[in-house]
Design a protein around this motif. Structure first.
Motif: not given
Length: 885
Positions: A818-825
């Motif tokens: 599991x990885x974190x990718x914030x603010x996909x926009x």
């Protein structure tokens, strides 16, 4: 792998259950500040573990404030990580203790709400404390195993191989640091802004399972070289200083002879000094007795002389007093005889007394009146006017109005009582009509009243008026005298004092006249007494003169004795000074004995001067020898402070010179070979690392398509100067003692690194460049700044880290990460599917976050704050799953 992430009373959440078992990607959907980033950053506590490496949003670390944010209630707030591996599930539970430190525990069952909450009759969840949960888990057979050691927590999360139930299965490698390396890499997934050129080096080294070890020129090999160098220098130094060493030995032997002579001189001086001190001590007792007798005799004559002087002083004082008394009597008699006669003095006293009484009376009258001159003067004016009025009335009595108001005498008396004297005594010319009746009715102007009964008053007669005028004249005279006294008060008071003094003087003179017969008899007796006292004074003066002469004689004898004592003391002091100076010589005679020559003993001063001269010569030569010794010891770097020990030490070293030379030759050959191997190994590691980056890592990056980037690769830029230096050092042949022979460029280079004690790290051999090819042109980018757009920058950094992680973990469908990718926009619509696809192919499960739903993900988790400000995320209410072909 991680199957669920649960937050209980943590951050802004009362409860958040995030399930990763569905699909290949997830988006958290919620407004700003609802806690999306905080939820995903909880992965720090699972994959990073070390609080010093944790990276949270805003650049925050795992400090005390962060711990209190994620665990606001000690042992009441929890992070639960459910791990699923090969059909088995267990939980890793994290909480905060009372000191603010995170604590970890393993729960051997899968997560369920019933294991962490009490559910009431209305199906409401009631949070529980850790102490309550422990009892519940123990009764249910789950059991919580608390893990206190950091290495044990790592063991739960990371294990090598596939046959384990760890969260992440790692590939095997030779470094044995895969778990720690993975933890270091994962923090860059949480915060990609930490990636700069230095971090990129760290990422690639970790991906290649390589550390930053290098060559340290401060190790034992270099210490051995320095030892060899010191041996060679020592040998050459001993050869150069052999002649100086022999000269020092000869000088030391000569110094020993001088020291023997000096010791004999000291023994001779001590013997004669002791004998002289004994003689002086013998004389001292005799001198002290003579001095004491002379002092006693002198004290006796001084005591007698003092008594005579006291007696003379008393007699002289009496004689002076008597002479003064005689003179005073004769002077007093002459003064009395010069006084006026007695009758004259008595008359003067009588006159002065009368004058004084008059002035005193006037001043007392003024004092009793207590009035100012102005007031007295005003009253005197009134008296004058009153007197003038009376005299006028006396002269005009027959013409008074009252006598003409009525012919009847009784009526006139009644009218006199009625009328004011000024009316009654007005001029008769004022009368218009006489009164004929004085009955009770009286008419006054236009009014009338009944007259009361009046006492008749006699009209003044001329005789009465004359008496009244005389009394008024007497009062006027007194007032005038009082006014004069008031005006001349100061002068009268001064005159009063003068009269008093004159009275006292006249009275004293009169008293002196009365004592004249008695005073004329006293001077005869005093003159007889004065003559007797004068004879006694002359006798005492003669006696004192004799006593003074005796005192001078005895004082002279005492001074002679004192001079002798001072001479003895000077001799004693001279001996003491000589002994002190000799003591400063610090001469050790050892066991040496003195042999005395026959004949007259020498004078002590001569013996001392001979000793001092001998010492001066010995001391000068000793300093010369000591200077040679100090210089030679410094040149030879000896620690021996004693010359004898120094000779023994050097004799041993000179005897071993040949053996040391043979040993050095063999050591040089051995050490020379040691330098080439570490350098060759380091350069070889660089070649392998270069191949890894170019052939393996860049190959994976080449398959990526990110926005308009045609190609992405990492290039190593070698440090040519350093690598050239290492190649020269590696090719240096030190055999045959070359290290200590003529200088060569390679040897100079080696000596430079040795002298600096340089430590060469593996990363010193190169620098990294990240190159992008856009529109057919290569571009070098600086990772400390943003690369292209926000989305391109974040995606580029993410894929580099995930590419490195993929070389560490055994990533497959059962070991997804599991990885974190914030603010996909911020990642545009073209790059977003490519990133999702990259994650799917490499078995990463990405979690994106944005305020609005974005197409392209398998699961959406809706996060909203309730009306009571609570935040709850559960699967049956807040999940939206999308079925894809």
């Amino acid at each position: 792998m991680l199957s669920k992430l649960i937050l209980i009373k943590s951050c802004t959440y009362d409860l958040a259950e995030i399930d990763f078992s569905k699909g290949d990607s997830m988006q958290l959907v919620g407004g700003n500040n609802v806690g999306k980033s905080s939820l995903i950053c909880a992965l720090n506590f699972l994959f990073v573990i070390n609080r010093n490496r944790m990276a949270f949003t805003g650049g925050r670390s795992g400090n005390k404030a962060t711990m209190e944010y994620y665990f606001p209630e000690a042992e009441g707030s929890f992070l639960v990580f459910e791990i699923s591996k090969k059909g088995r599930k267990h939980c890793l539970v994290v909480w905060r203790d009372g000191d603010g430190a995170p604590r970890y525990g393993r729960l051997s069952v899968a997560y369920s709400r019933e294991r962490f909450f009490a559910i009431d009759s209305e199906h409401e969840l009631q949070p529980q404390k850790l102490s309550q949960l422990r009892k519940q888990w123990l009764l249910s057979g789950a059991g919580l195993t608390e893990i206190s050691q950091l290495k044990d927590i790592y063991q739960l999360v990371y294990q090598t191989g596939r046959s384990n139930d760890a969260v992440v299965s790692l590939k095997r490698n030779g470094s044995g640091k895969t778990a720690d390396s993975f933890s270091q890499l994962y923090r860059y997934l949480i915060n990609t802004q930490l990636i700069n050129s230095r971090a990129l080096q760290e990422i690639l080294l970790l991906a290649d399972h390589r550390d930053d070890a290098g060559i340290n020129y401060g190790t034992s090999d270099l210490a051995e070289i320095e030892k060899l160098r010191r041996l060679s220098e020592r040998t050459q130094l001993l050869i150069r200083q052999r002649e100086a060493f022999e000269n020092l030995r000869q000088g030391s032997q000569k110094l020993d002879g001088l020291e023997k002579t000096l010791q004999e001189s000291l023994l001779r001086f001590n013997f004669h000094c002791t004998r002289a001190r004994a003689q002086l001590e013998e004389d001292r007792g005799r001198h002290q007795q003579q001095l004491e007798e002379a002092r006693l005799s002198l004290d006796e004559i001084k005591e007698a002389l003092g008594a005579s002087r006291v007696q003379l002083g008393r007699k002289s004082q009496s004689l002076t007093s008597t002479a003064r008394e005689v003179g005073q009597l004769e002077q007093g008699i002459a003064s009395i005889r010069a006084l006026p006669p007695r009758d004259f003095l008595e008359n003067c006293i009588e006159n002065l007394t009368k004058q004084l009484e008059d002035i005193t009376y006037r001043l007392k009258a003024l004092h009793h009146a207590a009035e100012s001159p102005e007031k007295i003067e005003k009253r005197l004016e009134d008296r004058t006017k009153q007197l003038a009025n009376l005299q006028t009335q006396k002269e005009t009595r027959g013409n008074w109005l009252v006598h003409h108001l009525s012919p009847d005498e009784g009526d006139r008396r009644r009218l006199n009582a009625l009328l004011h004297p000024d009316v009654a005594r007005a001029d008769a010319g004022h009368l218009h009509r006489a009164i004929t009746c004085t009955d009770g009715n009286v008419t006054l102007y236009d009014g009338a009243f009944v007259l009361p009964t009046l006492s008749e008053r006699e009209l003044p007669t001329p005789e009465a008026l004359a008496i009244e005028i005389d009394d008024l004249i007497v009062l006027q005279q007194k007032e005038e005298t009082l006014l004069e006294t008031a005006r001349n008060r100061q002068a009268l008071e001064a005159e009063e004092q003068r009269l008093k003094r004159s009275l006292r003087e006249q009275a004293e003179q009169l008293g002196y006249l009365q004592t004249l017969p008695e005073n004329e008899e006293n001077p005869c007796d005093l003159r007889t007494q004065q003559k007797q006292l004068n004879e006694k004074v002359l006798a005492l003066q003669q006696l004192i003169k004799q006593q003074q002469e005796e005192e001078r004689r005895k004082q002279g004898a005492l001074d002679v004795l004192r001079d002798r004592e001072k001479g003895r003391e000077r001799k004693q002091q001279d001996i003491t000074d000589m002994r002190r100076r000799v003591e400063r010589f610090s001469i050790d005679t050892g066991n040496r004995e003195l042999t005395l020559a026959e004949g007259e003993p020498p004078e002590l001063g001569q013996v001392f001067h001979h000793l001092e001269s001998t010492y001066s010569h010995w001391n000068t030569f000793q300093r010369e020898v000591q200077g040679q010794f100090t210089l030679l010891r410094s040149e030879l770097k000896s620690e021996s402070a004693d010359v004898s020990a120094f000779f023994i030490e050097l004799d041993q070293e000179y005897a071993a010179v040949n053996d040391v030379s043979a040993t050095m030759e063999s050591l040089v050959d051995s050490i020379g070979k040691r330098f080439a191997n570490p350098v060759a190994d380091l350069l070889g590691k660089y070649t392998h690392f270069q191949d890894f980056v170019n052939q393996k890592f860049n190959r994976g990056l080449a398959r990526l398509t990110i926005s308009n980037i045609e190609q992405l690769r990492i290039e190593l830029v070698p440090n040519r100067a350093l690598q050239s230096d290492l190649e020269n050092i590696g090719s240096l042949d030190l055999g045959g003692g070359q290290l200590f022979r003529a200088d060569t460029p390679k040897l100079t280079l080696l000596q430079k690194y040795i002298e600096r004690g340089s430590e060469i790290a593996f990363t010193d051999l190169f620098t990294l460049q990240l190159k992008l090819r856009i529109n057919g042109k290569d571009k070098v980018v600086d990772l400390s700044k943003q690369v292209e757009s926000d989305g391109t920058d974040r995606m580029l950094r993410l894929v580099i880290v995930m590419q490195a992680i993929s070389r560490m973990a055994e990533l497959d469908a059962g070991n997804r990460l599991v990885v974190f990718i914030d603010e996909i926009a911020t990642i545009d619509g073209r790059n977003r599917p490519q990133l999702v696809e990259f994650c799917r192919e490499h078995h990463f499960y990405p979690i994106f976050a944005a305020p609005e739903m974005v197409d392209g993900f398998d699961r959406y988790v809706m996060i909203n704050r309730a009306t009571d400000s609570s935040v709850v995320v559960v699967a049956d209410k807040h999940y939206i799953d999308v079925e894809r072909d």
